[in-house]
Design a protein around this motif. Structure first.
Motif, PDB file in Angstrom:
ATOM      1  N   HIS A   1       0.926  -1.119   0.158  1.00 53.04           N
ATOM      2  CA  HIS A   1       0.021  -0.047  -0.097  1.00 53.04           C
ATOM      3  C   HIS A   1       0.752   1.215   0.114  1.00 53.04           C
ATOM      4  O   HIS A   1       1.911   1.226   0.565  1.00 53.04           O
TER       5      HIS A   1
ATOM      6  N   GLY B   1       1.130   5.415   0.972  1.00 50.21           N
ATOM      7  CA  GLY B   1       0.945   6.386   1.880  1.00 50.21           C
ATOM      8  C   GLY B   1       1.472   6.493   3.000  1.00 50.21           C
ATOM      9  O   GLY B   1       1.043   7.293   4.015  1.00 50.21           O
TER      10      GLY B   1
ATOM     11  N   THR C   1      -2.139   6.838   5.412  1.00 57.14           N
ATOM     12  CA  THR C   1      -3.177   5.645   5.026  1.00 57.14           C
ATOM     13  C   THR C   1      -3.145   4.658   5.931  1.00 57.14           C
ATOM     14  O   THR C   1      -3.883   3.433   5.751  1.00 57.14           O
TER      15      THR C   1
ATOM     16  N   SER D   1      -8.795   4.616   4.426  1.00 54.73           N
ATOM     17  CA  SER D   1      -8.970   4.003   3.087  1.00 54.73           C
ATOM     18  C   SER D   1      -9.472   5.305   2.047  1.00 54.73           C
ATOM     19  O   SER D   1      -9.058   5.133   0.890  1.00 54.73           O
TER      20      SER D   1
ATOM     21  N   GLU E   1      -5.958   6.574   1.111  1.00 56.35           N
ATOM     22  CA  GLU E   1      -5.283   5.833   0.257  1.00 56.35           C
ATOM     23  C   GLU E   1      -6.052   5.952  -1.078  1.00 56.35           C
ATOM     24  O   GLU E   1      -5.179   5.919  -2.090  1.00 56.35           O
TER      25      GLU E   1
ATOM     26  N   ASN F   1      -4.069   7.089  -4.302  1.00 56.64           N
ATOM     27  CA  ASN F   1      -3.879   6.078  -5.562  1.00 56.64           C
ATOM     28  C   ASN F   1      -4.540   6.783  -6.932  1.00 56.64           C
ATOM     29  O   ASN F   1      -3.742   6.843  -7.913  1.00 56.64           O
TER      30      ASN F   1
END
Length: 674
Positions: A71, A73, A77, A129, A132, A136
């Protein structure tokens, strides 16, 4: 004005091999021979790394961004659901773009007047979330960025003192992968790239005598009274502020993942000291209540106060682990982390995870805890819809401090605090952003003060004034081809204010732009023309100089914050709408002449003034003189708030604009390394 020039350094040729250090997703882009190339390689998908990649990509560089986990961040995140920023006017740029996109998400999904929009605080608060998702999306919009997940850095190769290649392990396949680039950005929390490349760095705390910092070294500090306590020696050591996990929790029963049994590694003995904290009042209300600092009156004088809760959208909470009780069990578990290999780091991750889950279970279930406290604690659980691939637990450990680069300048407590009779903090000619968060170090030792008020090393929210950060703290002393926006060159005390994700996003933006300029102009990172960098940052909405009386809508905003890095203003009041005094005019013009090398062109005859104030005609004479010398073509009256008689007095903001336009448009022989 504090005028410091860049230091020239010599090259050093060597090959550095690392012992191994830690990652998560599949690299689908590396070629079959295990080697890939980009203009710029950014190591670390932290918020700083993301913004560095975006900034460089928008300027036209091809960027590879690597991340150890699966992931992007970092902490933003991974549970840190609120932006650690006290003054929203001090940090803008790409960070502001991030908050605007967060606000846009909640507005479009829930409506302008929804509770979720209210709780997102203009985009400064968010669910992990959602953060993130926004990151993204920002990355996906940039065609010049390729992201490689699960990339574990292992080795740095140098040629003539400059990084030429980094070797990684793809944790998904186990294969070795190498990345080549013209410039590398170390955006890791740990400073892994510069360490592998052989750059000098600091680890631990400086002693008080090294930089004459009031809060340096071993210290006991009363966070309520903001006063020193007896027992602090001021001696330096190699200890680090405690790491924790930052949690996201919910009070929605339908979305709750309940710990129904003791987690792996659970030991209630880790938490028994909290009973003394409860009894002795260390879990009571704070002396000063501040919104967003995790204070809920229902939690005071209960065992739930071992946590600090801040409400974020969708019945969720950003949950920190309160560092003020003496029972705080995380101190010392991280001392070996920065220099450990990846296997050892994974064990440290696991130990902190076990301590964190164990603390949740303890507060919710231990029979010695009053039933009312347990019932209150049972309202809050890990959300089922967060961290769905990690048993709803954050994947990034909160690494508050690890290695710190030894750069071309070391930022200290004295640079970020007001000294003696000064009306603003240190002014740096090579300023690239404003910092503003209080000095805030988590406990460093489990030793309590003699009065049992606090653990050693904890400096809780010691408020300071907005301060300038110089470009030089991002530049290694000797290793070339590398810029460091996260583990930058500061002391331990200064790092405890710099280490905030909003500021790191801004510094990451600087790193990306500087990396692009370095390769485009074919100069080393240390030789990137700072004046050009500053102009680009201003164009990209970065705040270089904070003023309490300067509105963003002011026509002179850009000019004033630029000249704020050059010594035009000695306080946090720019007073752009006030008449310019003769004294300040002479000071400003002398700085301008030195900066633009126009001393022989602008003479004392240009200093036409009337009494204590300056007329528009005086500025016009400067413009005419420089136009003849260089044909700059400064448009008449473009630097005035409004057109008026030339015998009128010139305002401070107007003079700032005129000199800024002259500096930019005349393209004089500027000393780019000033």
């Amino acid at each position: 004005m504090n005028r410091r020039n860049f230091i020239r350094i010599s090259s050093l040729g060597t090959l550095i091999t690392g012992s191994g250090i830690a990652a998560s997703c599949v690299n689908k882009n590396a070629d079959s021979e295990g080697e890939d190339y980009a203009d710029i390689v950014v190591v670390g998908g932290t918020p700083a790394g993301i913004m560095a990649a975006i900034a460089a990509a928008r300027m036209g560089s091809k960027v590879i961004l690597t991340e150890y986990h699966s992931h992007l961040g970092g902490m933003t995140t991974s549970g840190l659901g609120k932006s650690d920023i006290e003054n929203k006017e001090a940090i803008a740029g790409l960070f502001k773009e991030f908050t605007e996109k967060v606000l846009q998400y909640y507005t479009e999904k829930y409506g302008d007047n929804s509770k979720e929009v209210l709780l997102c605080k203009e985009g400064y608060y968010y669910e992990p979330s959602v953060a993130e998702l926004v990151f993204n999306q920002m990355i996906a919009e940039e065609k010049n960025i390729k992201v490689l997940f699960n990339y574990q850095i292992e080795e740095a190769e140098l040629e003539a003192g400059k990084i030429s290649k980094l070797r990684f392990k793809d944790r998904s396949s186990g294969a070795d992968k190498s990345l080549k680039a013209e410039v590398f950005v170390d955006a890791t929390y740990e400073g892994d790239v510069f360490a592998l490349a052989g750059a000098a760095f600091r680890l631990g705390r400086e002693g008080k005598e090294e930089f004459d910092e009031a809060h340096a070294g071993q210290i006991f500090f009363d966070f309520n009274e903001k006063a020193f306590l007896e027992g602090g020696s001021g001696k330096g050591d190699d200890r680090l502020p405690a790491y924790t996990y930052r949690l996201c929790m919910t009070d929605d029963p339908e979305n709750s993942y309940v710990l129904s049994e003791p987690p792996h590694g659970y030991d209630r003995n880790n938490y028994l000291e909290y009973f003394n904290d409860l009894k002795d009042g260390r879990l009571s209300a704070p002396k000063v209540f501040k919104e967003g600092h995790g204070y809920y009156s229902d939690h005071f004088d209960t065992m739930v106060r071992v946590f600090s809760f801040t409400e974020i959208p969708n019945r969720k909470y950003d949950v920190n682990i309160n560092p003020r009780p003496l029972g705080f069990p995380f101190v010392g578990e991280n001392y070996s982390y920065p220099e450990s290999d990846w296997a050892a780091r994974e064990r440290i991750f696991q130990k902190h995870r076990e301590l964190t889950l164990g603390l949740i279970y303890f507060v919710q279930n231990d029979p010695e805890i009053p039933e009312a406290h347990r019932n209150l604690a049972m309202k809050y659980h890990l959300p089922k819809d967060e961290f769905t691939d990690n048993e709803h637990f954050p994947w990034q450990l909160y690494i508050r401090e690890a290695r710190r680069l030894k750069g071309m300048y070391t930022l200290t407590e004295n640079d970020v605090t007001l000294r003696e009779d000064a009306q603003r903090t240190t002014v740096f000619e090579d300023t690239i952003i404003t910092g503003e968060f209080p000095i805030d170090s988590f406990p460093v030792s489990k030793v309590p003060s003699k009065d049992n008020k606090v653990l050693e090393g904890y400096i809780g929210m010691y408020e300071i004034s907005p301060y300038q950060i110089p470009y030089r703290i991002l530049v290694p002393e000797k290793v070339l081809g590398l810029i460091v926006p996260v583990a930058a060159s500061t002391t331990h005390v200064a790092y405890s204010t710099v280490r905030m994700e909003p500021l790191w996003m801004g510094i990451g933006q600087v790193a990306g732009i500087a990396a692009h300029l370095s390769r485009e102009m074919q100069v080393e990172i240390k030789d990137v023309p700072v004046l050009q960098l500053q102009n680009i940052l201003i164009e990209n909405r970065q705040i270089l100089t904070y003023f309490k009386d300067l509105d963003r809508a002011d026509k002179a905003f850009d000019a004033v914050q630029f000249w704020g890095t050059k010594g035009f203003f000695d306080s946090y009041s720019a007073r752009p709408q006030e008449d310019l005094s003769t004294e300040d005019y002479k000071l400003w013009l002398s700085i301008f002449k030195e900066l633009t090398d126009t001393t022989g062109i602008i003479s004392e005859t240009n200093l036409k003034t009337t009494g204590h104030t300056v007329k528009i005609t005086a500025i016009n004479e400067i413009i005419q003189t420089l136009n003849m010398a260089d044909e700059a073509g400064l448009k008449p009256d473009s630097w005035l708030y409004e057109k008026r008689d030339t015998n009128s007095f010139v305002l401070r903001g107007e003079a700032s604009m005129a000199l800024y336009q002259l500096y930019r448009k005349a393209k004089l022989n500027v000393n780019q390394n000033a």
